[in-house]
Design a protein around this motif. Structure first.
Motif, PDB file in Angstrom:
ATOM      1  N   VAL A  56       0.840  -1.205   0.000  1.00 41.46           N
ATOM      2  CA  VAL A  56       0.000   0.000   0.000  1.00 41.46           C
ATOM      3  C   VAL A  56       0.877   1.258   0.000  1.00 41.46           C
ATOM      4  O   VAL A  56       0.652   2.184  -0.804  1.00 41.46           O
ATOM      5  CB  VAL A  56      -0.965  -0.007   1.210  1.00 41.46           C
ATOM      6  CG1 VAL A  56      -1.645   1.347   1.376  1.00 41.46           C
ATOM      7  CG2 VAL A  56      -1.999  -1.113   1.057  1.00 41.46           C
ATOM      8  N   ILE A  57       1.875   1.308   0.860  1.00 44.32           N
ATOM      9  CA  ILE A  57       2.747   2.485   0.917  1.00 44.32           C
ATOM     10  C   ILE A  57       3.512   2.644  -0.392  1.00 44.32           C
ATOM     11  O   ILE A  57       3.666   3.768  -0.890  1.00 44.32           O
ATOM     12  CB  ILE A  57       3.697   2.402   2.135  1.00 44.32           C
ATOM     13  CG1 ILE A  57       2.882   2.525   3.434  1.00 44.32           C
ATOM     14  CG2 ILE A  57       4.767   3.495   2.067  1.00 44.32           C
ATOM     15  CD1 ILE A  57       3.681   2.257   4.701  1.00 44.32           C
ATOM     16  N   THR A  58       3.944   1.535  -0.979  1.00 45.72           N
ATOM     17  CA  THR A  58       4.663   1.610  -2.258  1.00 45.72           C
ATOM     18  C   THR A  58       3.759   2.139  -3.359  1.00 45.72           C
ATOM     19  O   THR A  58       4.183   2.967  -4.169  1.00 45.72           O
ATOM     20  CB  THR A  58       5.234   0.225  -2.641  1.00 45.72           C
ATOM     21  OG1 THR A  58       6.121  -0.197  -1.604  1.00 45.72           O
ATOM     22  CG2 THR A  58       5.978   0.282  -3.964  1.00 45.72           C
ATOM     23  N   TYR A  59       2.508   1.695  -3.386  1.00 46.95           N
ATOM     24  CA  TYR A  59       1.575   2.204  -4.401  1.00 46.95           C
ATOM     25  C   TYR A  59       1.339   3.708  -4.223  1.00 46.95           C
ATOM     26  O   TYR A  59       1.375   4.463  -5.194  1.00 46.95           O
ATOM     27  CB  TYR A  59       0.234   1.458  -4.353  1.00 46.95           C
ATOM     28  CG  TYR A  59      -0.776   2.096  -5.263  1.00 46.95           C
ATOM     29  CD1 TYR A  59      -0.696   1.930  -6.639  1.00 46.95           C
ATOM     30  CD2 TYR A  59      -1.784   2.914  -4.751  1.00 46.95           C
ATOM     31  CE1 TYR A  59      -1.604   2.550  -7.490  1.00 46.95           C
ATOM     32  CE2 TYR A  59      -2.694   3.532  -5.599  1.00 46.95           C
ATOM     33  CZ  TYR A  59      -2.596   3.348  -6.963  1.00 46.95           C
ATOM     34  OH  TYR A  59      -3.482   3.979  -7.792  1.00 46.95           O
ATOM     35  N   VAL A  60       1.118   4.120  -2.997  1.00 48.50           N
ATOM     36  CA  VAL A  60       0.880   5.548  -2.746  1.00 48.50           C
ATOM     37  C   VAL A  60       2.142   6.354  -3.082  1.00 48.50           C
ATOM     38  O   VAL A  60       2.060   7.432  -3.665  1.00 48.50           O
ATOM     39  CB  VAL A  60       0.409   5.788  -1.288  1.00 48.50           C
ATOM     40  CG1 VAL A  60       0.245   7.265  -0.998  1.00 48.50           C
ATOM     41  CG2 VAL A  60      -0.909   5.061  -1.032  1.00 48.50           C
ATOM     42  N   ALA A  61       3.313   5.798  -2.770  1.00 53.09           N
ATOM     43  CA  ALA A  61       4.572   6.462  -3.131  1.00 53.09           C
ATOM     44  C   ALA A  61       4.718   6.555  -4.645  1.00 53.09           C
ATOM     45  O   ALA A  61       5.180   7.570  -5.167  1.00 53.09           O
ATOM     46  CB  ALA A  61       5.749   5.704  -2.525  1.00 53.09           C
ATOM     47  N   TYR A  62       4.323   5.514  -5.355  1.00 57.05           N
ATOM     48  CA  TYR A  62       4.356   5.536  -6.824  1.00 57.05           C
ATOM     49  C   TYR A  62       3.500   6.678  -7.358  1.00 57.05           C
ATOM     50  O   TYR A  62       3.918   7.419  -8.240  1.00 57.05           O
ATOM     51  CB  TYR A  62       3.877   4.190  -7.383  1.00 57.05           C
ATOM     52  CG  TYR A  62       3.654   4.214  -8.870  1.00 57.05           C
ATOM     53  CD1 TYR A  62       4.730   4.204  -9.754  1.00 57.05           C
ATOM     54  CD2 TYR A  62       2.368   4.257  -9.389  1.00 57.05           C
ATOM     55  CE1 TYR A  62       4.528   4.237 -11.124  1.00 57.05           C
ATOM     56  CE2 TYR A  62       2.146   4.292 -10.755  1.00 57.05           C
ATOM     57  CZ  TYR A  62       3.234   4.282 -11.623  1.00 57.05           C
ATOM     58  OH  TYR A  62       3.018   4.331 -12.981  1.00 57.05           O
ATOM     59  N   ARG A  63       2.316   6.840  -6.781  1.00 53.41           N
ATOM     60  CA  ARG A  63       1.453   7.973  -7.177  1.00 53.41           C
ATOM     61  C   ARG A  63       2.130   9.297  -6.839  1.00 53.41           C
ATOM     62  O   ARG A  63       1.899  10.316  -7.477  1.00 53.41           O
ATOM     63  CB  ARG A  63       0.095   7.880  -6.478  1.00 53.41           C
ATOM     64  CG  ARG A  63      -0.754   6.674  -6.840  1.00 53.41           C
ATOM     65  CD  ARG A  63      -1.309   6.723  -8.256  1.00 53.41           C
ATOM     66  NE  ARG A  63      -1.979   7.944  -8.573  1.00 53.41           N
ATOM     67  CZ  ARG A  63      -3.282   8.195  -8.400  1.00 53.41           C
ATOM     68  NH1 ARG A  63      -4.058   7.269  -7.897  1.00 53.41           N
ATOM     69  NH2 ARG A  63      -3.783   9.369  -8.735  1.00 53.41           N
TER      70      ARG A  63
END
Length: 142
Positions: A56-63
């Motif tokens: 989840v944190i990686t996805y939000v960081a990607y955004r």
């Protein structure tokens, strides 16, 4: 010191990041928070949930590669994970009992800076001093 030092670390982080020019500053910070999101994987305090939190944190960081707001949100998600680890007694640094608490104090400082658009702290200081100087030079209307 439990609270003051992490706050100072957050401010120093923002100051150090201020040395990187945009748009590289935003992208670099997205990578940094993605890495921070994986910090608890080796400890495994929450088992498989560690992988979900990291994802989840990686996805939000990607955004966050294109949005300071998402980077700020990712730091706040990491803060929540820090607090869960602190209360469980499974700190980010195994030999430092309050390390997750310190991280939970530091991360919102970074998040607030990110939610403001990750401005250069040096530019803010220079801009403030320039405004003060310019204001003093203005003569009041007669």
């Amino acid at each position: 010191m439990t609270y003051l030092t992490p706050i100072l670390v957050g401010v120093l982080y923002a100051a150090a990041m201020s040395l990187i020019r945009e748009p590289h500053r935003r992208r670099f910070n997205a990578i940094m928070v993605a890495g921070a999101g994986a910090a608890y994987l080796s400890g495994g305090g929450f088992g498989g949930w560690e992988f979900l939190a990291t994802a989840v944190i990686t996805y939000v960081a990607y955004r966050g590669l294109e949005s300071w707001t998402f980077i700020g949100i990712a730091w706040l998600l990491h803060t929540a994970w820090d607090l869960l680890h602190h209360f469980k007694g499974n700190p980010i640094i195994p030999f430092s009992h309050d390390s997750s608490l310190a991280c939970a104090v530091c991360d919102p400082v970074i998040a607030l800076w990110c939610l403001r658009g990750g401005p250069s702290l040096f530019g803010l200081v220079r801009g403030r001093s320039a405004r003060t100087t310019n204001t003093a030079d203005v003569t009041p209307p007669a």
